[in-house]
Design an enzyme around this catalytic site. Sequence first.
Site, PDB file in Angstrom:
ATOM      1  N   LYS A   1     -51.835 -28.017  12.523  1.00  0.00           N
ATOM      2  CA  LYS A   1     -52.774 -27.567  11.490  1.00  0.00           C
ATOM      3  C   LYS A   1     -54.115 -28.230  11.819  1.00  0.00           C
ATOM      4  O   LYS A   1     -54.142 -29.426  12.164  1.00  0.00           O
ATOM      5  CB  LYS A   1     -52.268 -27.998  10.106  1.00  0.00           C
TER       6      LYS A   1
ATOM      7  N   SER B   1     -52.607 -23.873   1.795  1.00  0.00           N
ATOM      8  CA  SER B   1     -53.648 -23.829   2.791  1.00  0.00           C
ATOM      9  C   SER B   1     -53.162 -23.747   4.238  1.00  0.00           C
ATOM     10  O   SER B   1     -53.933 -23.389   5.115  1.00  0.00           O
ATOM     11  CB  SER B   1     -54.524 -25.083   2.651  1.00  0.00           C
TER      12      SER B   1
ATOM     13  N   SER C   1     -49.206 -26.582  -0.175  1.00  0.00           N
ATOM     14  CA  SER C   1     -49.737 -25.963   1.046  1.00  0.00           C
ATOM     15  C   SER C   1     -48.767 -25.792   2.198  1.00  0.00           C
ATOM     16  O   SER C   1     -49.076 -25.110   3.162  1.00  0.00           O
ATOM     17  CB  SER C   1     -50.919 -26.776   1.557  1.00  0.00           C
TER      18      SER C   1
HETATM   19  N1  GLN Z   1     -53.252 -24.625  -3.372  1.00  0.00           N
HETATM   20  C1  GLN Z   1     -53.428 -25.991  -3.730  1.00  0.00           C
HETATM   21  C2  GLN Z   1     -54.895 -26.328  -3.833  1.00  0.00           C
HETATM   22  O1  GLN Z   1     -55.705 -25.514  -3.471  1.00  0.00           O
HETATM   23  C3  GLN Z   1     -52.732 -26.892  -2.777  1.00  0.00           C
HETATM   24  C4  GLN Z   1     -53.469 -27.143  -1.530  1.00  0.00           C
HETATM   25  C5  GLN Z   1     -52.753 -28.068  -0.607  1.00  0.00           C
HETATM   26  O2  GLN Z   1     -51.567 -28.374  -0.816  1.00  0.00           O
HETATM   27  N2  GLN Z   1     -53.476 -28.563   0.365  1.00  0.00           N
HETATM   28  O3  GLN Z   1     -55.245 -27.390  -4.245  1.00  0.00           O
END
Ligand code: GLN
Length: 464
Positions: free
Chosen positions: A66, A141, A165
């Site tokens: 990632k 994400s 994410s």
């Molecule tokens: N969707 C969540 C957010 O936008 C989690 C993001 C993540 O786990 N990095 O905060």
Amino acid sequence: MKLANSTTTAVSLIKASLKRIEETNDWHIFTFVDKDAAIKKAEEIDAKIKKGEPVGRLAGVPYALKANFLSKHRPADASAKILTEFISPIDSTTAEKLEKEGAICVGCVNLDAFAHGSSTENSYYGPTKNSADRSRVAGGSSGGSAVAVALDCVQFATGSDTGGSIRQPASFNGVYGIKPTYGTISRYGVVAMASSLDVIGFFTKSASDLDLLMSITAGQDSKDQTTLPDFYGKDDTQLTKKCIGYVKEFMNSPALDPEIKSALESKLTSLHSMGYETVELSMPTLEYALAAYYIIQPAEVASNLSRYDGVRYGFRSGDLKATDNKTSIDLLFENTRSEGFMRENKRRIMIGNFVLSSGFYDAFFLKAAKARTLIINEFDKAFERVDAILSPVSPNPAFKLGEKVDDPVSMYLEDVMSVPVNLAGLPAVAFPAGKNKAGLPLGLQIIGPRRSDKNLIKITEELV
Ligand code: GLN
């Protein structure tokens, strides 16, 4: 995992991976492909195998990072403009451990800039598309990681999970994803989002591959003071209760897609036939998890992102002509941050500074911190009764590209069933649970007490 050995060369594994990356270009998965370095590393492993020298437990296995994992020689900009010119002086501990075992990184994959999002649409490079339907989102994400594994570009990919994410994109693309107990894997060398919630984990095509990656990467790291002493290999927690719970409030939620609900019900039936008792749990404080998360997380984001000033990292705005009321140093900070952050990054910085500001701290941040404690207690109480909890990952399967991107609240609601796990620091494994009528993957998660990561993988293995 398919390893390099005397019959399969590492070079052939890497070349197949690079070919697949080219074939899947339309999904917009990779932000950087490390072709020459990957082939060179594969040749070195093949030479060792030929000489009969020992090779690691991941010999020749192609994987993707990632793009918020830092590497000395790869651009790792967290899909954020403000980090585009940044050259990291360090490698992440996780990548070091994986590569010591012979894994070969073929490149970096897309994410929502700074991991802020649930669709990978907030990336400076544009969205990654869903593996099963290119008109839909990959989830986020870690959208690039999930799709890279789903479409066989790599055998596994790294991810970070602050509020879902890893699990949500895994479930949108029909692959496995683990969000370990907070502190299990070192976060050293990973761009910080919200430090009390961030964890490192993986995407794979099987539960046993998750187990292998966990056994390689878990453990204390002097460079990350939040890491726990390695419990993973020495896990002696037992599934003594033979009882799995499900959350009444999630099952009755009007937002829950009926096909996800029936996938969960059918897994409960399977658990019965595997000898588990299943019980309904009422967990009313989980209702407050999303609100608490979207106060605590932006507060930590505002603090972590304050370091990007155009001086120390990456991109710097060129427009620095001083005016009557602004010096060029003011403009350096202001223009760099205005041009370098995405809209969603700015929204979080503003919310974060607001909830921490004097006069509002008690009303927002402190209240959210108290709600977090209640959520932790509610989970602890539930685990007195059950070994683990089966839950949807998100209320719906992958949605259309563009559907939620201009409506932050509906995007945040995607995380309603994933964020409680991060607030409580618990482990959870997301696994595929079939497809809906439209052919979209459905996913579920199994959540356990802290340090029960290995048990969760075991249950998943039995259940899928
Ligand atoms: N969707 C969540 C957010 O936008 C989690 C993001 C993540 O786990 N990095 O905060």
